[in-house]
Enzyme design. Structure first.
Site, short mmCIF file in Angstrom:
data_model
loop_
_atom_site.label_atom_id
_atom_site.label_comp_id
_atom_site.label_asym_id
_atom_site.label_seq_id
_atom_site.Cartn_x
_atom_site.Cartn_y
_atom_site.Cartn_z
N HIS A 109 -9.09 34.75 89.59
CA HIS A 109 -9.76 35.74 89.28
C HIS A 109 -9.54 36.29 87.93
O HIS A 109 -8.46 37.25 87.55
CB HIS A 109 -9.07 37.02 90.21
CG HIS A 109 -10.41 38.11 90.35
ND1 HIS A 109 -11.21 38.51 91.43
CD2 HIS A 109 -10.82 38.99 89.53
CE1 HIS A 109 -11.93 39.30 91.26
NE2 HIS A 109 -11.71 39.85 90.01
N ASP A 136 -7.27 39.71 86.18
CA ASP A 136 -8.61 40.34 86.44
C ASP A 136 -9.19 40.60 84.96
O ASP A 136 -10.04 39.78 84.60
CB ASP A 136 -8.37 41.67 87.04
CG ASP A 136 -9.43 42.42 87.78
OD1 ASP A 136 -10.78 41.57 87.74
OD2 ASP A 136 -9.55 43.63 87.71
N HIS A 178 -12.04 37.62 84.52
CA HIS A 178 -13.34 38.18 83.72
C HIS A 178 -13.55 37.66 82.61
O HIS A 178 -12.45 38.01 81.49
CB HIS A 178 -13.66 39.41 84.09
CG HIS A 178 -14.01 39.77 85.57
ND1 HIS A 178 -15.18 39.93 86.05
CD2 HIS A 178 -13.15 40.32 86.46
CE1 HIS A 178 -15.40 40.38 87.35
NE2 HIS A 178 -13.98 40.53 87.43
N GLU A 201 -11.29 46.34 96.91
CA GLU A 201 -10.72 46.67 95.77
C GLU A 201 -10.99 48.51 95.63
O GLU A 201 -10.01 49.24 95.87
CB GLU A 201 -11.56 46.38 94.43
CG GLU A 201 -10.92 46.70 93.26
CD GLU A 201 -11.56 46.28 92.07
OE1 GLU A 201 -10.94 46.34 90.80
OE2 GLU A 201 -12.76 45.86 92.07
N GLY A 221 -19.35 44.44 90.71
CA GLY A 221 -19.89 45.91 90.59
C GLY A 221 -19.48 46.98 91.83
O GLY A 221 -18.75 46.29 92.40
N HIS A 267 -16.34 40.18 95.37
CA HIS A 267 -15.53 41.30 95.27
C HIS A 267 -15.64 42.16 96.52
O HIS A 267 -16.61 42.72 96.96
CB HIS A 267 -15.91 42.23 93.76
CG HIS A 267 -15.51 41.78 92.88
ND1 HIS A 267 -15.91 40.68 91.99
CD2 HIS A 267 -14.53 42.16 91.88
CE1 HIS A 267 -15.31 40.23 91.03
NE2 HIS A 267 -14.40 41.46 90.81
#
Length: 357
Positions: free
Chosen positions: A20, A295, A22, A210, A180, A207
């Site tokens: 994970h 992340d 980005h 979270e 998102g 996702h």
């Protein structure tokens, strides 16, 4: 042979697996400055790499969601050209390889790269990862990078993104993600996209858990048939220190649904007040399929090595714990079985044997 000390130097040498991360959250500050100059972007809050890197960390750390999201406005703004996307992807592969990562899945929402068609954005990412991986191997740091394509929950391009996942599945795209806002945008909002993935047998990680709780996790499993949970850490809401698990937690435990946990990021966005208060250790000890992730390396100021080092120091982990979450990540990766077996037998286990004694 005695075990190496469990510190940053030793952990940097350990073979690591990352699920994970980005792409638009991991740029080098120097690259942000150079790309801004090339693209004529005038909005950066600093004009020197160290100050810019510090600004990203502090803005992301502010406790303000508005400031946190603004950080991505800058990185995405400087990626609005295929050459820029290719460069960022190449440097991502090189940076992860230099940190000892041997397998990584890096995600990006191609729809955010509005200056180009989705196909162009995807091909630029794939080209960049391939070039960076070749250079890393030549430097003695072999890495395999898979691409995850995100659709934004609040937008309506899920089907287009799912089509790209299927189209490029033999060229390095390994799966689909929904990113998102969780609240108000359920993962089955556009069922045609999920059906397309189902028909193609395409992998997906969603996702969930979270910013929102276990209801979001249940929806990801039932509505999008998630194979992994991006973050998923709010499953801890149903994992008391003593007593029975809640129903969603029991299901996630029984089915060994992998959790892509990113502790520093969770602290930064206010999900937990500190690393010591973060439930990563509680979930790991309870037998959940925990993996440890970055992340957004730029915004959180972290690497895979630093994340492992900090979690190990905070929660008293030993080499067996680090190896367990690494092997769990490899087990959970969207890889073919032969490549998974090769990495486990030839890279991960010998690498840990040399360090753990």
């Amino acid at each position: 042979m005695p075990a190496a000390p469990l510190d940053a130097d030793s952990l940097r040498r350990a073979p690591k697996v990352l699920l994970h991360d980005h792409l638009d959250g991991g740029l080098r500050p120097q690259t942000v400055l150079e790309l801004a100059g090339e693209l004529g972007y005038r909005g950066l809050p600093a004009d020197e790499p160290e100050a810019l890197g510090r600004w990203f960390r502090e803005a992301a750390d502010s406790g303000s969601l508005e400031r946190y999201l603004l950080t991505f406005a800058h990185t995405v703004a400087v990626m609005q050209h295929p050459d820029a996307v290719q460069r960022v992807a190449r440097e991502c592969a090189l940076d992860l390889a230099a940190d000892g990562v041997v397998y990584a899945e890096v995600r990006m929402a191609p729809e955010l790269l509005t200056a180009m068609p989705l196909e162009t954005a995807v091909e630029a990412m794939l080209d960049g990862y391939a070039q960076g991986s070749r250079e890393a191997a030549a430097a003695g740091h072999p890495i395999v990078v898979g691409t995850l394509l995100c659709a934004m929950r609040q937008a309506d391009r899920w089907v287009e993104v799912a089509e790209q996942v299927v189209r490029y599945r033999d060229a390095g795209v390994v799966g689909f993600d929904l990113a998102g806002p969780e609240d108000g945008f359920p993962p089955d909002r556009i069922p045609e996209a999920i059906a397309l993935l189902d028909r193609a047998g395409a992998h997906r990680t969603i996702h969930a858990g979270e910013a929102a709780g276990t209801g979001s996790i249940r929806a990801a499993l039932d509505g999008a048939r998630a194979e992994r949970l991006g973050h998923g850490v709010r499953i801890a809401d149903e994992v008391p220190v003593e007593g029975a698990l809640g129903p969603v937690a029991q299901r996630v435990l029984d089915e060994q649904v992998p959790l892509e946990v990113a502790p520093s990021s969770n602290v930064q966005t206010g999900a937990y007040p500190s690393l010591a208060a973060h439930p990563v250790d509680r979930l790991h000890r309870a037998g959940f399929a925990v993996t440890l992730n970055t992340d957004n390396r730029l915004m959180s100021g972290v690497s895979v090595t630093s994340e492992l080092t900090d979690v190990a120091a905070t929660h008293g982990w030993g080499w067996a714990d680090v190896q367990a979450v690494t092997e769990q990540a490899l087990t959970s990766a969207f890889l073919d079985d032969a490549e998974r077996a090769r990495l486990l037998a030839d890279v991960v286990r010998p690498g840990f044997a040399a360090l753990a004694g």
